[in-house]
Scaffold this active site. Structure first.
Site, PDB file in Angstrom:
ATOM      1  N   LYS A 162       0.873  -1.196   0.000  1.00 26.39           N
ATOM      2  CA  LYS A 162       0.000   0.000   0.000  1.00 26.39           C
ATOM      3  C   LYS A 162       0.894   1.224   0.000  1.00 26.39           C
ATOM      4  O   LYS A 162       1.753   1.364   0.874  1.00 26.39           O
ATOM      5  CB  LYS A 162      -0.900  -0.047   1.232  1.00 26.39           C
ATOM      6  CG  LYS A 162      -1.494   1.275   1.699  1.00 26.39           C
ATOM      7  CD  LYS A 162      -2.556   1.045   2.776  1.00 26.39           C
ATOM      8  CE  LYS A 162      -2.551   2.128   3.834  1.00 26.39           C
ATOM      9  NZ  LYS A 162      -3.567   1.897   4.890  1.00 26.39           N
ATOM     10  N   LYS A 164       1.206   5.229   0.416  1.00 28.25           N
ATOM     11  CA  LYS A 164       0.562   6.457   0.859  1.00 28.25           C
ATOM     12  C   LYS A 164       0.707   7.481  -0.262  1.00 28.25           C
ATOM     13  O   LYS A 164       1.801   7.603  -0.851  1.00 28.25           O
ATOM     14  CB  LYS A 164       1.247   6.973   2.127  1.00 28.25           C
ATOM     15  CG  LYS A 164       0.975   6.093   3.348  1.00 28.25           C
ATOM     16  CD  LYS A 164      -0.487   6.166   3.740  1.00 28.25           C
ATOM     17  CE  LYS A 164      -0.709   5.632   5.148  1.00 28.25           C
ATOM     18  NZ  LYS A 164      -2.131   5.788   5.556  1.00 28.25           N
ATOM     19  N   GLU A 215      -7.856   4.131  -1.072  1.00 31.40           N
ATOM     20  CA  GLU A 215      -8.402   4.266   0.280  1.00 31.40           C
ATOM     21  C   GLU A 215      -8.624   5.742   0.601  1.00 31.40           C
ATOM     22  O   GLU A 215      -7.704   6.562   0.450  1.00 31.40           O
ATOM     23  CB  GLU A 215      -7.399   3.624   1.258  1.00 31.40           C
ATOM     24  CG  GLU A 215      -7.834   3.528   2.700  1.00 31.40           C
ATOM     25  CD  GLU A 215      -6.755   2.826   3.548  1.00 31.40           C
ATOM     26  OE1 GLU A 215      -5.840   2.191   2.982  1.00 31.40           O
ATOM     27  OE2 GLU A 215      -6.835   2.925   4.789  1.00 31.40           O
ATOM     28  N   ASP A 240     -11.840   4.318   4.983  1.00 31.70           N
ATOM     29  CA  ASP A 240     -11.175   4.119   6.275  1.00 31.70           C
ATOM     30  C   ASP A 240     -11.798   5.142   7.237  1.00 31.70           C
ATOM     31  O   ASP A 240     -12.756   4.831   7.970  1.00 31.70           O
ATOM     32  CB  ASP A 240      -9.656   4.304   6.088  1.00 31.70           C
ATOM     33  CG  ASP A 240      -8.854   4.320   7.396  1.00 31.70           C
ATOM     34  OD1 ASP A 240      -9.456   4.275   8.484  1.00 31.70           O
ATOM     35  OD2 ASP A 240      -7.599   4.397   7.343  1.00 31.70           O
ATOM     36  N   LYS A 264     -10.779  -0.710  11.460  1.00 35.34           N
ATOM     37  CA  LYS A 264      -9.847  -0.439  12.559  1.00 35.34           C
ATOM     38  C   LYS A 264     -10.677  -0.360  13.839  1.00 35.34           C
ATOM     39  O   LYS A 264     -11.473   0.568  13.997  1.00 35.34           O
ATOM     40  CB  LYS A 264      -9.141   0.906  12.360  1.00 35.34           C
ATOM     41  CG  LYS A 264      -8.117   0.938  11.245  1.00 35.34           C
ATOM     42  CD  LYS A 264      -7.511   2.318  11.144  1.00 35.34           C
ATOM     43  CE  LYS A 264      -6.563   2.414   9.970  1.00 35.34           C
ATOM     44  NZ  LYS A 264      -6.188   3.826   9.695  1.00 35.34           N
TER      45      LYS A 264
END
Ligand code: OSB
Ligand code: MG
Length: 373
Positions: A162, A164, A215, A240, A264
């Site tokens: 992943k 950023k 995301e 998210d 999460k």
């Protein structure tokens, strides 16, 4: 599964990261973690608060979480002797602060599960003994530095990368990773709310790269924007920050704002609500994966147990300990064939290494509940 609480310890630990972690919202050099230890007559349990040092990912921050627990949760806990499920209605009148509530709930849950000799994974409904691991790669100063980092993670066996991203660091790094490592690498990106709907055409330039997902491109409360963006780009949208509850997940799905959800527990108030989000997504055919907040081994153990539920069909940000810390406060989580083992013992299934824990502790406070009726 009940048990009167004898007291609660709040402990702060300072954990230097092996390398700075840069996102669209800031750079972390060291993780300042709040740990909660719940003590009953039968057992003790641990919860890790995932709030960062500043309110940059969500409104919570670690000093605020500690103050909230002290001022508002501890007075409620003094009289508590119920099942962990009873904590939800107890905390419900207090608005917000999901990360603080989650840390306390997890500590109590861990203590109760240990007393009942039940592993967290078994309690939640886990069906796997190990989970595939992805890795979240921060924004770097240059593309060559990024390619070196990705090469290292792929060599270690990570099954998904992943990246950023932020405006100015998106198409080029993705193109460079694809060119160097090929189309077979499972690749996704995380914007942490750094874009707006006016960037839709630009984000569509990611379409040719076959990403698993993008995301949280837009702000947390912009559900309609994500639904609109989903009609303008081909990369599946994953949320998210926006998924703050099972209700929020159900709404986002109903409005076609996401095809995938990052779960999460800290963001949603704990593992009980995280489990409900898993169930809502499974009922709607929406894939989920386990997010991370740079946890120590204590928080990681619980995340890995959650990631072993059947709806978690994509690799999570459940990396090995050494991706974050040279010395973890538990036995390190390690990568084997790109997977991390789900702890088999009762509760979260891991213990802090006492000497290590003490050596990184910056502050401890003990709140005694005995003798209070
Ligand atoms: O958005 O997923 C995120 C870390 C801190 C705050 C937010 C995020 C992250 C990560 C790292 O991406 C996940 C991890 O490896 O723990
Ligand atoms: Mg994210």
């Amino acid at each position: 599964m009940t048990g009167r609480l004898q007291g609660l310890e709040l402990r702060r630990v300072a954990m230097p990261l092996v390398s700075p972690f840069r996102t669209s919202f800031g750079t972390e050099h060291e993780r300042d973690v709040l740990l909660v230890r719940a003590v009953t007559a039968e057992a003790e349990g641990w919860g890790e608060c995932v709030a960062l040092s500043g309110p940059l990912y969500s409104p919570e921050y670690v000093d605020g979480a500690q103050a909230f627990i002290k001022r508002y949760l501890i007075p409620l806990l003094r009289r508590f002797d119920g099942h962990v499920y009873a904590l939800e209605p107890l905390f419900e009148p207090l608005k917000g602060h999901p990360m603080a509530k989650a840390a306390v709930q997890t500590a109590v849950l861990d203590a109760q599960l240990r007393a009942a000799a039940l592993p967290l994974g078994a309690f939640l409904g886990a069906t796997k003994q190990r989970v595939p691991a992805g890795v979240s790669v921060g924004i770097m100063d240059s593309v060559p530095a990024l390619l070196d980092a990705v090469a290292g993670y792929l060599a270690a066996g990570y099954l998904r990368i992943k990246l950023k991203i932020e405006p100015g660091w998106d198409v080029e790094p993705v193109r460079a990773v694809r060119e160097r490592f090929g189309d077979d690498v499972l690749l996704q990106v995380d914007a942490n709310t750094a874009y707006t709907l006016t960037d839709a055409e630009h984000l569509a330039r990611l379409d040719p790269f076959g990403l698993l997902l993008i995301e949280q491109p837009l702000p947390e409360d912009d559900i309609r924007g994500h639904a609109r963006l989903a009609t303008m780009i081909r990369t599946p949208i994953c949320l998210d920050e926006s998924i703050v509850s099972a209700r929020a997940a159900a709404d986002a799905i109903a409005l076609n704002a996401c095809r995938i959800v990052n779960i999460k527990p800290g963001r949603v108030g704990g593992y009980l609500e995280a489990r409900r989000i898993h169930d809502v997504c499974a009922a709607n055919g929406v894939a989920v994966w386990a997010g991370g907040m740079l946890e120590t081994g204590l928080g990681r153990a619980a995340n890995v147990a959650l990631a072993a539920l059947p709806g978690f069909t994509l690799p999570g940000d459940t990396s090995a300990s050494d991706r974050y810390y040279a010395q973890d406060i538990t036995e390190p989580f390690v990568l084997q064939d790109g997977h991390v083992a789900v702890p088999a013992g009762p509760g979260i299934g891991v213990e802090p290494l006492r000497d290590v824990l003490d050596s990184v502790t910056t502050e401890t406070e003990w709140h005694n509940f005995t003798g209070v009726s």
